[in-house]
Design a protein around this motif. Structure first.
Motif, PDB file in Angstrom:
ATOM      1  N   PRO A   1      -7.863  -8.871   7.645  1.00  0.00           N
ATOM      2  CA  PRO A   1      -8.553  -8.039   7.005  1.00  0.00           C
ATOM      3  C   PRO A   1      -9.428  -8.960   5.821  1.00  0.00           C
ATOM      4  N   ALA A   2     -10.517  -8.564   5.483  1.00  0.00           N
ATOM      5  CA  ALA A   2     -11.350  -9.566   4.687  1.00  0.00           C
ATOM      6  C   ALA A   2     -12.106  -8.639   3.657  1.00  0.00           C
ATOM      7  N   LEU A   3     -11.927  -9.169   2.633  1.00  0.00           N
ATOM      8  CA  LEU A   3     -12.501  -8.450   1.159  1.00  0.00           C
ATOM      9  C   LEU A   3     -13.760  -9.221   0.785  1.00  0.00           C
ATOM     10  N   LEU A   4     -15.039  -8.785   0.788  1.00  0.00           N
ATOM     11  CA  LEU A   4     -15.995  -9.572   0.546  1.00  0.00           C
ATOM     12  C   LEU A   4     -16.605  -9.079  -0.719  1.00  0.00           C
ATOM     13  N   ILE A   5     -16.626 -10.151  -1.825  1.00  0.00           N
ATOM     14  CA  ILE A   5     -16.986  -9.914  -3.287  1.00  0.00           C
ATOM     15  C   ILE A   5     -18.310 -10.379  -3.456  1.00  0.00           C
ATOM     16  N   TRP A   6     -19.341  -9.681  -3.864  1.00  0.00           N
ATOM     17  CA  TRP A   6     -20.646 -10.482  -4.178  1.00  0.00           C
ATOM     18  C   TRP A   6     -21.251 -10.000  -5.481  1.00  0.00           C
ATOM     19  N   GLY A   7     -22.028 -11.022  -6.258  1.00  0.00           N
ATOM     20  CA  GLY A   7     -22.845 -10.389  -7.304  1.00  0.00           C
ATOM     21  C   GLY A   7     -24.274 -10.239  -6.856  1.00  0.00           C
ATOM     22  N   ARG A   8     -24.682  -9.019  -7.301  1.00  0.00           N
ATOM     23  CA  ARG A   8     -26.041  -8.387  -6.730  1.00  0.00           C
ATOM     24  C   ARG A   8     -27.163  -9.505  -7.007  1.00  0.00           C
ATOM     25  N   GLU A   9     -26.996 -10.277  -8.156  1.00  0.00           N
ATOM     26  CA  GLU A   9     -27.828 -11.074  -8.465  1.00  0.00           C
ATOM     27  C   GLU A   9     -27.861 -12.713  -7.972  1.00  0.00           C
ATOM     28  N   ASP A  10     -27.026 -12.755  -7.072  1.00  0.00           N
ATOM     29  CA  ASP A  10     -26.542 -14.225  -6.723  1.00  0.00           C
ATOM     30  C   ASP A  10     -27.862 -14.768  -5.989  1.00  0.00           C
ATOM     31  N   GLU A  11     -28.233 -15.879  -6.612  1.00  0.00           N
ATOM     32  CA  GLU A  11     -29.645 -16.750  -6.172  1.00  0.00           C
ATOM     33  C   GLU A  11     -29.104 -17.839  -5.145  1.00  0.00           C
ATOM     34  N   ILE A  12     -27.818 -18.141  -5.051  1.00  0.00           N
ATOM     35  CA  ILE A  12     -27.313 -19.159  -4.074  1.00  0.00           C
ATOM     36  C   ILE A  12     -27.244 -18.685  -2.679  1.00  0.00           C
ATOM     37  N   VAL A  13     -26.393 -17.828  -2.479  1.00  0.00           N
ATOM     38  CA  VAL A  13     -26.137 -17.021  -1.392  1.00  0.00           C
ATOM     39  C   VAL A  13     -26.385 -15.544  -1.652  1.00  0.00           C
ATOM     40  N   PRO A  14     -27.381 -14.895  -1.371  1.00  0.00           N
ATOM     41  CA  PRO A  14     -27.972 -13.773  -1.391  1.00  0.00           C
ATOM     42  C   PRO A  14     -26.987 -12.685  -0.787  1.00  0.00           C
ATOM     43  N   LEU A  15     -27.183 -11.530  -1.588  1.00  0.00           N
ATOM     44  CA  LEU A  15     -26.220 -10.261  -1.012  1.00  0.00           C
ATOM     45  C   LEU A  15     -26.661 -10.045   0.626  1.00  0.00           C
ATOM     46  N   LYS A  16     -27.698 -10.454   1.003  1.00  0.00           N
ATOM     47  CA  LYS A  16     -27.994  -9.981   2.586  1.00  0.00           C
ATOM     48  C   LYS A  16     -26.932 -10.827   3.190  1.00  0.00           C
ATOM     49  N   ILE A  17     -26.488 -12.068   2.914  1.00  0.00           N
ATOM     50  CA  ILE A  17     -25.579 -12.674   3.617  1.00  0.00           C
ATOM     51  C   ILE A  17     -24.062 -12.110   3.787  1.00  0.00           C
ATOM     52  N   GLY A  18     -24.043 -11.543   2.652  1.00  0.00           N
ATOM     53  CA  GLY A  18     -22.826 -10.884   2.460  1.00  0.00           C
ATOM     54  C   GLY A  18     -22.649  -9.560   3.187  1.00  0.00           C
ATOM     55  N   GLU A  19     -23.646  -8.673   3.211  1.00  0.00           N
ATOM     56  CA  GLU A  19     -24.092  -7.546   4.043  1.00  0.00           C
ATOM     57  C   GLU A  19     -23.970  -7.955   5.591  1.00  0.00           C
ATOM     58  N   ARG A  20     -24.311  -9.029   6.152  1.00  0.00           N
ATOM     59  CA  ARG A  20     -24.429  -9.539   7.549  1.00  0.00           C
ATOM     60  C   ARG A  20     -22.895  -9.809   7.698  1.00  0.00           C
ATOM     61  N   LEU A  21     -22.264 -10.514   6.879  1.00  0.00           N
ATOM     62  CA  LEU A  21     -20.890 -10.965   7.097  1.00  0.00           C
ATOM     63  C   LEU A  21     -19.887  -9.597   7.188  1.00  0.00           C
ATOM     64  N   ALA A  22     -20.260  -8.572   6.379  1.00  0.00           N
ATOM     65  CA  ALA A  22     -19.743  -7.414   6.630  1.00  0.00           C
ATOM     66  C   ALA A  22     -19.615  -6.525   7.841  1.00  0.00           C
ATOM     67  N   GLU A  23     -20.812  -6.806   8.525  1.00  0.00           N
ATOM     68  CA  GLU A  23     -20.933  -6.143   9.765  1.00  0.00           C
ATOM     69  C   GLU A  23     -20.478  -7.000  10.808  1.00  0.00           C
ATOM     70  N   ASP A  24     -20.707  -8.201  10.758  1.00  0.00           N
ATOM     71  CA  ASP A  24     -19.989  -8.937  11.974  1.00  0.00           C
ATOM     72  C   ASP A  24     -18.369  -9.191  11.848  1.00  0.00           C
ATOM     73  N   LEU A  25     -17.955  -9.206  10.932  1.00  0.00           N
ATOM     74  CA  LEU A  25     -16.475  -9.166  10.666  1.00  0.00           C
ATOM     75  C   LEU A  25     -15.668  -7.866  11.082  1.00  0.00           C
ATOM     76  N   PRO A  26     -14.926  -7.533  12.036  1.00  0.00           N
ATOM     77  CA  PRO A  26     -14.695  -6.389  12.451  1.00  0.00           C
ATOM     78  C   PRO A  26     -13.685  -5.745  11.429  1.00  0.00           C
ATOM     79  N   ASN A  27     -13.184  -6.494  10.644  1.00  0.00           N
ATOM     80  CA  ASN A  27     -12.147  -5.749   9.545  1.00  0.00           C
ATOM     81  C   ASN A  27     -12.267  -6.091   8.084  1.00  0.00           C
ATOM     82  N   ALA A  28     -13.727  -5.877   7.770  1.00  0.00           N
ATOM     83  CA  ALA A  28     -14.268  -6.408   6.403  1.00  0.00           C
ATOM     84  C   ALA A  28     -15.102  -5.138   5.268  1.00  0.00           C
TER      85      ALA A  28
END
Length: 278
Positions: A212-239
């Motif tokens: 089980p994975a919880l992904l926490i993001w800052g919407r204004e993240d300029e280093i690792v953009p939110l789109k990376i978090g959205e992709r991880l949330a799609e690819d990790l089966p329990n996120a």
């Protein structure tokens, strides 16, 4: 928090920990960071968990080894070795930025040691360094080029890029992030990291991580953009993905109470068998 430098995998690792009769939580920092990056949330988290934070080799107060292989494989083996050193059978793991990728690697290789993952603005989908960079790292005195490059960096400008709320920047914060940049041995280990670091886990590898994975993001993240978090949330089966407005890459500094609340709630829900936030 007790401070101790331990010897595992032939390298000195700086640790901060506080033990209670409570579940263990391990904190893994990101690139160019240290245990200090969790300082805004560790006091409160330590009320609910036994806390173990460490500086990865090459960073913070850990050894800047000339022989350690700075790869995700070696870092994940080091995390397990540290767990064995402290007799930790299982733990909740929090990883920020590059530390999130280390945490994912641990969960992939040793899922039986991980209760839950909390990924704060985790790196993801980065490729291995280009071949010319890796080859250049073998050139004599390449580390001096790296040293001069980072020495020219203005720490305040860097902090303004990783924090959305610039008023949070303090002299203490800048000192903590600037100090390792002035250590020539740090740049030697960073050169080895450029040489050894594999690419991040692929989509196919992520899809096999059931922890089980919880992904926490800052919407204004300029280093690792939110789109990376959205992709991880799609690819990790329990996120699950939680996004905070008006927060950048150092989300734990900008939204500490919210981060703590979401971590506690996520773990409570997992323990209760819940699959989503109420």
């Amino acid at each position: 928090m007790k401070q101790e430098t331990i010897r595992v995998l032939d390298v000195d690792v700086y640790c901060e920990y506080e033990w209670h009769d409570k579940p263990v939580m391990i904190l893994i920092h990101g690139f160019l960071a240290s245990t200090y990056s969790f300082s805004a949330i560790t006091p409160e988290l330590s009320k609910h968990y036994s806390i173990l934070a460490l500086d990865l080799p090459g960073f913070g107060q850990s050894e800047k080894s000339k022989t350690f292989e700075y790869s995700f494989k070696q870092y994940r083996q080091l995390i397990v070795a540290v767990m064995d050193y402290f007799d930790i059978e299982r733990a909740h793991i929090v990883g920020h930025s590059m530390g999130g990728q280390v945490a994912l690697s641990v969960a992939k290789a040793s899922p039986e040691r991980v209760n839950t993952l909390m990924l704060l603005c985790s790196s993801g989908y980065l490729k291995r360094a280009k071949s010319w960079v890796r080859y250049s790292s073998y050139m004599p005195f390449f580390y001096q080029f790296v040293y001069r490059y980072f020495k020219r960096k203005d720490v305040r400008n860097v902090m303004e890029k990783v924090l959305y709320r610039h008023e949070l920047i303090t002299d203490e914060m800048m000192d903590h992030y600037k100090k390792p940049l002035l250590d020539i041995n740090f740049h030697k280990s960073l050169t080895r990291l450029l040489r050894h670091r594999e690419g991040d886990l692929s989509r196919e590898e992520l899809q096999h991580i059931s922890v089980p994975a919880l992904l926490i993001w800052g919407r204004e993240d300029e280093i690792v953009p939110l789109k990376i978090g959205e992709r991880l949330a799609e690819d990790l089966p329990n996120a699950q993905l939680e996004v905070f407005d008006e927060a950048g890459h150092l989300v734990a500094d900008e939204r500490p109470n919210d981060v703590i609340r979401m971590i506690n709630q996520f773990i409570e829900n997992q323990q209760a068998g819940a699959t989503s936030f109420e």
